[in-house]
Structure formats: C-alpha cells, structure tokens
Design a protein around this motif. Sequence first.
Motif: not given
Length: 109
Positions: A33-46
């Motif tokens: 989850v921490g890795s997904a937050w840094i990318d700011d890509a909507p699919p990763l955040v979802i």
Amino acid sequence: MSNILAQINERLEPAEEIFFKWLNRIFISGILVGSAWIDDAPPLVIAAFILTLYIFIRVMLASVSIYSVAPFNAKVAKTMFAILSFGILGLSFLTVATFVERISIFVVG
C-alpha cells in the motif's frame, strides 16, 4: 512462581501465534500500500484500497479468534485483549505504509 509463569505462557501461546501470523501479513500489505501511494496512479491506489479493505476484514475475523484464545477468563479482559491486539495490528499497518511512503519520497525527491 515459575509454575504460574509457565501457565501464563501456555495460555498466551495460541493468541501470540495468531497475532504474529497476521503481523507478517500486515507488514507485507503495508509495504504494498505504501508503494502504491507514491505512484499516484489511480488503478494502483484503487488496488491499494481494495487490499486494505480485504486485510481489515480478515483481521476483524482474526480478532474473533484472538478473543476465543485470549489468556483470560473474564469477558471484559478477553474483549480488551482482542481490541488491543486489533489496535496494534492497525497501527502497525499505518506505520509500515507511512514508512515505505516516506522512504520512497526521500529516495525519489
């Protein structure tokens, strides 16, 4: 005295097993989850929020197991033990996710 400590340790062992099994899973999901937050890509955040919701539901179900194997006889003490365990797991998740996000921002920026 050593007999009392041995009994406490014996009664605490099943709850520790459940707690630490979930703590490892919490750390891994916190890293994802921490890795997904840094990318700011909507699919990763979802995907990160779906993963967080899944882990939350599974930990809630595990807290029922922790309640049933709590090393206390009183219902109030068992409930407090399960709530405290759940709170520690939740704070661990937030700590790991925030730590991964901060480390990545430090490395990138």
